[in-house]
Motif scaffolding. Structure first.
Motif, PDB file in Angstrom:
ATOM      1  N   GLU A  77      -1.792   0.739  -8.742  1.00  0.00           N
ATOM      2  CA  GLU A  77      -3.252   0.558  -8.649  1.00  0.00           C
ATOM      3  C   GLU A  77      -3.923   1.760  -8.002  1.00  0.00           C
ATOM      4  O   GLU A  77      -3.416   2.292  -7.003  1.00  0.00           O
TER       5      GLU A  77
ATOM      6  N   ASN B 140      -5.058   3.194  -3.356  1.00  0.00           N
ATOM      7  CA  ASN B 140      -6.478   3.368  -2.962  1.00  0.00           C
ATOM      8  C   ASN B 140      -6.924   4.817  -3.174  1.00  0.00           C
ATOM      9  O   ASN B 140      -7.474   5.451  -2.274  1.00  0.00           O
TER      10      ASN B 140
ATOM     11  N   ASP C  25      -0.498  -0.088  -4.469  1.00  0.00           N
ATOM     12  CA  ASP C  25      -1.907   0.324  -4.497  1.00  0.00           C
ATOM     13  C   ASP C  25      -2.081   1.560  -3.618  1.00  0.00           C
ATOM     14  O   ASP C  25      -1.802   1.508  -2.416  1.00  0.00           O
TER      15      ASP C  25
ATOM     16  N   GLU D 147     -11.835  -1.013  -9.142  1.00  0.00           N
ATOM     17  CA  GLU D 147     -12.603  -1.695  -8.098  1.00  0.00           C
ATOM     18  C   GLU D 147     -13.747  -0.822  -7.592  1.00  0.00           C
ATOM     19  O   GLU D 147     -14.657  -1.325  -6.937  1.00  0.00           O
TER      20      GLU D 147
ATOM     21  N   LYS E  11       0.828  -1.201   0.000  1.00  0.00           N
ATOM     22  CA  LYS E  11       0.000   0.000   0.000  1.00  0.00           C
ATOM     23  C   LYS E  11       0.864   1.253   0.000  1.00  0.00           C
ATOM     24  O   LYS E  11       1.817   1.361   0.773  1.00  0.00           O
TER      25      LYS E  11
HETATM   26 CA    CA Z   1      -7.095  -2.055  -4.334  1.00  0.00          CA
END
Ligand code: CA
Length: 379
Positions: free
Chosen positions: A223, A199, A197, A249, A169
């Motif tokens: 991501e 987010n 990622d 997502e 992350k």
């Molecule tokens: Ca994700």
């Protein structure tokens, strides 16, 4: 065969040690499991990714009454009817997530009724096993020294377990992010794939700076760098860096993914089967991605039922593009603490030597443990 009853199970379980991504600390795991009963005695199980009480309300109040007395085999007709029922108020988000849970349960029922695994009914298998990557390496302490030690041990644990790919992350600020990614690359070496990622925790300026700094670190994908609404930002970032850009997502149905694909905003799309519209819609989106030459890498973050649905989809995702060296999609294997993700299944889907096998039984190919369902049920 007719649908007689629909039951929503809202599940919640505290975890001992919280962990953080760019948006929040996680201190409990939640889930929405839906159960469809029929007059044949067969039961279908589904999993919805979203705020569970909201999903349960939409299912109980708006969708379930439309399904009682219907044949569960008419999946496309039911999908269109349910989507249309709330179209004026919810073309994405909770209504589509609730629809996803029901769609997965209907596929489970259809497979059980016809004695075939879902992936066979969807035209597969294209593959019967899938390489998995470990999703973990979240922030675990606000004390940098302690956090680094915990993440080092965690990464080494994934290597010992046989994983050949893992995801961490970012989105905690440039210095923290780049130091973490450099440390992980050092620990795992060059042979192991590493994904990051955010987010959607970066704005475009931050995302560009981080991407350019990560260029020498051989990052498999970046991501959700920026907010899901900002497709222009995605497209601009994609032209700025050689790191593949991934996301999706937080996007829903063919309509969102049509816009993403037409904007050439992502190298890899990541619909969540339990959120984007279910297995029915995921397969349609996969065919669109194939048509656009874009990779499809399912997002997976739910109970074992959602994991089973993802495996059924992974068995039929088109290969991009067929060749001896063709790229195959990976299973996102949530490796963070979760009291009921795996316990919920009589035979959990495991990863061994970095690989998971597609369940071969009828429907989703898994059985649910009612004692675990009852233990964590809060509605
Ligand atoms: Ca994700």
């Amino acid at each position: 065969m007719k649908i007689t009853r629909i039951i929503t199970h809202v599940l919640e379980a505290p975890i001992e040690k919280s962990f953080a991504f760019s948006q929040a600390w996680v201190d409990k795991r939640v889930g929405l499991v839906v159960e469809i009963e029929t007059d044949s005695g067969l039961i279908g199980w589904g999993d919805g990714y979203g705020p569970p009480f909201a999903l349960a309300t939409v299912i109980d109040r708006y969708y379930a009454p439309r399904l009682i007395g219907r044949s569960p085999l008419a999946g496309d007709a039911i999908w269109e009817e349910l989507y249309n029922a709330l179209r004026d108020h919810g073309q994405r988000g909770v209504p589509v997530q609730a629809l996803s849970a029901l769609d997965i349960a209907l596929w489970d029922l259809r497979g059980k009724a016809l004695g075939q695994p879902v992936h066979v009914l969807m035209g597969g298998p294209i593959r019967d096993s899938v390489r998995a990557y470990a999703t973990g390496l979240y922030r675990r302490s606000n004390t940098p020294v302690e956090n680094r030690a915990l993440l080092q041990a965690e990464a080494e644990g994934y290597l010992d377990a046989g994983f050949t790919a893992m995801k961490t992350k970012v989105g905690f600020g440039f210095r923290d992010d780049i130091e973490l990614v450099e440390m992980l690359r050092d620990i795992i070496g060059r042979e192991i794939e590493l994904f990051v990622d955010a987010n959607h925790g970066c704005d475009l300026v931050q995302a560009k700076k981080l991407a350019l700094a990560m260029e020498p670190l051989d990052i498999g994908w970046f991501e959700e760098p920026v907010e899901p609404e900002d497709l222009d930002g995605y497209a601009e970032l994609r032209r700025t860096t050689s790191i593949p850009i991934a996301g999706g997502e937080c996007s829903f149905t063919r309509h969102d993914f049509r816009r993403i694909l037409e904007a050439r905003a992502m190298d890899i799309i990541q619909p969540d089967t339990a959120s984007c519209g279910g297995l029915t819609e995921a397969k349609r989106i996969a065919d669109m991605a194939w048509t656009h030459g874009v990779r499809y890498q399912p997002h997976v973050w739910g109970t074992g039922i959602g994991l089973a649905a993802a495996m059924q989809l992974l068995a039929v995702l088109p290969t991009t593009t067929p060749a001896f060296g063709s790229h195959a999609p990976l299973l996102e294997y949530d490796s963070t603490q979760h009291p009921f993700r795996q316990d919920l299944l009589v035979e959990p889907i495991r990863v061994a030597d970095g690989t998971a096998h597609v369940p071969q039984g009828p429907g989703l190919g898994v059985e649910v443990r009612r004692d675990v369902l009852e233990r964590w049920r809060v509605n």
